[in-house]
Scaffold this motif. Structure first.
Motif, mmCIF file in Angstrom:
data_model
loop_
_atom_site.group_PDB
_atom_site.id
_atom_site.type_symbol
_atom_site.label_atom_id
_atom_site.label_comp_id
_atom_site.label_asym_id
_atom_site.label_seq_id
_atom_site.Cartn_x
_atom_site.Cartn_y
_atom_site.Cartn_z
ATOM 1 N N MET A 202 0.854 -1.178 0.000
ATOM 2 C CA MET A 202 0.000 0.000 0.000
ATOM 3 C C MET A 202 0.889 1.227 0.000
ATOM 4 N N VAL A 203 0.439 2.263 -0.677
ATOM 5 C CA VAL A 203 1.188 3.516 -0.714
ATOM 6 C C VAL A 203 0.501 4.535 0.184
ATOM 7 N N GLY A 204 1.258 5.096 1.126
ATOM 8 C CA GLY A 204 0.725 6.161 1.963
ATOM 9 C C GLY A 204 0.393 5.782 3.379
ATOM 10 N N VAL A 205 0.753 4.564 3.816
ATOM 11 C CA VAL A 205 0.491 4.202 5.212
ATOM 12 C C VAL A 205 1.360 5.072 6.112
ATOM 13 N N PRO A 206 0.873 5.415 7.304
ATOM 14 C CA PRO A 206 1.652 6.267 8.209
ATOM 15 C C PRO A 206 3.024 5.681 8.495
ATOM 16 N N GLY A 207 4.051 6.533 8.398
ATOM 17 C CA GLY A 207 5.421 6.097 8.648
ATOM 18 C C GLY A 207 6.179 5.702 7.404
ATOM 19 N N GLN A 208 5.489 5.579 6.281
ATOM 20 C CA GLN A 208 6.152 5.227 5.027
ATOM 21 C C GLN A 208 6.743 6.482 4.382
ATOM 22 N N SER A 209 7.863 6.327 3.691
ATOM 23 C CA SER A 209 8.493 7.436 2.982
ATOM 24 C C SER A 209 8.814 7.002 1.562
ATOM 25 N N ILE A 210 9.224 7.947 0.738
ATOM 26 C CA ILE A 210 9.647 7.599 -0.616
ATOM 27 C C ILE A 210 10.839 6.642 -0.568
ATOM 28 N N THR A 211 11.718 6.843 0.387
ATOM 29 C CA THR A 211 12.863 5.934 0.524
ATOM 30 C C THR A 211 12.394 4.522 0.871
ATOM 31 N N THR A 212 11.393 4.428 1.739
ATOM 32 C CA THR A 212 10.820 3.120 2.080
ATOM 33 C C THR A 212 10.311 2.428 0.832
ATOM 34 N N ILE A 213 9.559 3.167 0.027
ATOM 35 C CA ILE A 213 8.996 2.594 -1.201
ATOM 36 C C ILE A 213 10.108 2.182 -2.156
ATOM 37 N N ALA A 214 11.159 2.996 -2.252
ATOM 38 C CA ALA A 214 12.286 2.656 -3.121
ATOM 39 C C ALA A 214 12.904 1.320 -2.718
ATOM 40 N N ILE A 234 -6.225 3.538 2.167
ATOM 41 C CA ILE A 234 -7.500 4.208 2.418
ATOM 42 C C ILE A 234 -7.869 3.948 3.873
ATOM 43 N N PRO A 235 -7.885 4.980 4.730
ATOM 44 C CA PRO A 235 -8.153 4.750 6.162
ATOM 45 C C PRO A 235 -9.576 4.277 6.408
ATOM 46 N N HIS A 236 -9.700 3.305 7.283
ATOM 47 C CA HIS A 236 -11.010 2.782 7.674
ATOM 48 C C HIS A 236 -11.422 3.429 8.993
ATOM 49 N N PRO A 237 -12.657 3.903 9.102
ATOM 50 C CA PRO A 237 -13.067 4.652 10.299
ATOM 51 C C PRO A 237 -13.109 3.827 11.579
ATOM 52 N N GLN A 238 -13.057 2.507 11.471
ATOM 53 C CA GLN A 238 -13.125 1.658 12.662
ATOM 54 C C GLN A 238 -11.797 0.953 12.924
ATOM 55 N N THR A 239 -10.705 1.656 12.631
ATOM 56 C CA THR A 239 -9.372 1.126 12.887
ATOM 57 C C THR A 239 -8.537 2.181 13.617
ATOM 58 N N PRO A 240 -7.410 1.792 14.205
ATOM 59 C CA PRO A 240 -6.541 2.768 14.876
ATOM 60 C C PRO A 240 -5.986 3.852 13.941
ATOM 61 N N LEU A 241 -6.013 3.609 12.632
ATOM 62 C CA LEU A 241 -5.492 4.586 11.677
ATOM 63 C C LEU A 241 -6.604 5.408 11.036
ATOM 64 N N PRO A 245 -4.226 10.445 7.057
ATOM 65 C CA PRO A 245 -4.583 10.860 5.700
ATOM 66 C C PRO A 245 -4.480 9.694 4.735
ATOM 67 N N PRO A 246 -5.285 9.700 3.681
ATOM 68 C CA PRO A 246 -5.194 8.622 2.680
ATOM 69 C C PRO A 246 -3.901 8.717 1.890
ATOM 70 N N GLY A 247 -3.563 7.623 1.234
ATOM 71 C CA GLY A 247 -2.376 7.617 0.398
ATOM 72 C C GLY A 247 -2.509 8.574 -0.775
ATOM 73 N N ASP A 248 -1.408 9.185 -1.155
ATOM 74 C CA ASP A 248 -1.400 10.161 -2.244
ATOM 75 C C ASP A 248 -1.577 9.455 -3.583
ATOM 76 N N LEU A 249 -2.533 9.921 -4.378
ATOM 77 C CA LEU A 249 -2.823 9.288 -5.666
ATOM 78 C C LEU A 249 -1.625 9.361 -6.604
ATOM 79 N N LEU A 250 -1.016 10.533 -6.713
ATOM 80 C CA LEU A 250 0.105 10.682 -7.635
ATOM 81 C C LEU A 250 1.253 9.770 -7.256
ATOM 82 N N LEU A 251 1.580 9.704 -5.965
ATOM 83 C CA LEU A 251 2.664 8.822 -5.536
ATOM 84 C C LEU A 251 2.320 7.363 -5.828
#
Length: 344
Positions: A202-214, A234-241, A245-251
């Motif tokens: 998944m792209v955009g989870v909290p704590g992830q960076s471009i370097t992580t994805i690389a 995509i954050p779910h309203p019934q989870t700790p996250l 914010p949702p993952g960036d579409l462009l990224l």
């Protein structure tokens, strides 16, 4: 104008094992002209190595029970508001039959990690293979080597198991009862047993960076998966996250494009998550180098209950609609099994 550093990075990742700095350069592109150039290059690579076609995989979500507590997933065991179900064998076969009638030759059986008995899954696989001339893909999470072996003997062809992240700390922060090493072991078991193996992130989870994805893309290049799935968080309203914010579409689209260019051969879906944002972005996914569409054939009684994330695109799409999606980006639907494209 396209900067020389972009040309150079693209040339290098196509000809050798990709360097982190080149991957970061391409993932971080935000200039419209450079983005178009990246995605056009990715589409060209896809067409060269995978042909100008889109594969169809019929998604059937067989159970929403799960023993895990992944922080991003609406099916996690602590979500007491989640609706739970398990399809009967008859219901499952009806879903498979519906897909086959549309000409689809691969089904993906997906569920939470619900602990279903190994033999029960084996019986379902064997029944599907006896009844229909199709490939069976499983997406049932982490199981033992013996379980994977039994399912392969029963006739399973492929297995999808996202790595989620190759960063051990990030993985631990997202999964309270799973380890990265366990995930890696499962992927190795599947390869050893002869499955066509898919992974992804998944792209955009909290704590992830471009370097992580690389680093994740380097992992994909190293392991040479048959399939790679990349979609936005995509954050779910019934989870700790829930408040993240949702993952960036462009990224997300850039990640699909860069992964395609670096790995060349995998089947890569324009994911359901891309189709579940404020509008359907699967077209953009295909333009970025994806070459799989996964129409949802889960029984209408259960679709809304399989809520990994909210507002999931799950309507049953006609054959005509699927062909239109492919045609809009100059591709055609391949109604075959579409097995692994990896050389050798």
């Amino acid at each position: 104008m396209i900067r020389q550093c972009v040309h150079d990075a693209l040339d290098r990742i196509q000809s050798s094992f990709p360097r982190i700095e080149d991957l970061e350069t391409l993932l971080g592109l935000c200039d419209p002209d450079e983005i178009r150039y990246l995605h056009a290059t990715s589409s060209s690579v896809r067409n060269e190595f995978c042909q100008e076609r889109v594969a169809l995989r019929a998604l059937i979500e067989i159970s929403s029970f799960c023993h895990n507590s992944c922080l991003y997933c609406g099916l996690n065991r602590y979500n007491r508001k989640a609706s739970r179900y398990t399809m009967t064998e008859e219901e499952l076969l009806q879903c498979v039959e519906s897909a086959v009638k549309q000409g689809i030759r691969t089904v993906v059986l997906q569920s939470g990690e619900d602990g279903t008995a190994t033999e029960s899954i084996s019986q379902i696989i064997a029944l599907i293979k006896r009844t229909f001339p199709i490939a069976v893909t499983l997406s049932l999470g982490e199981r033992s080597y013996d379980d994977y072996h039994a399912w392969k003997l029963a006739g399973a062809d492929r297995y999808l198991l996202r790595i989620e992240s190759t960063d051990e700390i990030l993985y631990r922060n997202l999964h309270t009862d799973r380890t990265l090493s366990s995930r890696l072991d499962c992927l190795e078991h599947l390869r050893t047993l002869g499955y066509q193996v898919g992974s992804g992130i998944m792209v955009g989870v909290p704590g992830q960076s471009i370097t992580t994805i690389a680093h994740d893309i380097q992992f994909f290049c190293e392991k040479q998966f048959d399939m790679i799935g990349i979609g936005p968080f995509i954050p779910h309203p019934q989870t700790p996250l829930a408040e993240s914010p949702p993952g960036d579409l462009l990224l997300t689209l850039n990640t699909i494009a860069v992964t395609r260019i670096a790995t060349k051969y995998p089947w890569m879906p324009a994911t359901t998550a891309l189709g579940s944002l404020n509008r359907d972005y699967r077209i953009e996914g295909l333009k970025a180098g994806a070459n799989v569409i996964m129409p949802n054939f889960t029984s209408h009684h259960y679709k809304a209950q399989y809520a990994i994330y909210p507002n999931k695109q799950s309507k049953t799409e006609s054959r005509k609609r699927l062909e239109q999606l492919a045609t809009r980006v100059g591709l055609s639907i391949d109604y075959g099994r579409c097995d692994s494209l990896l050389p050798g």
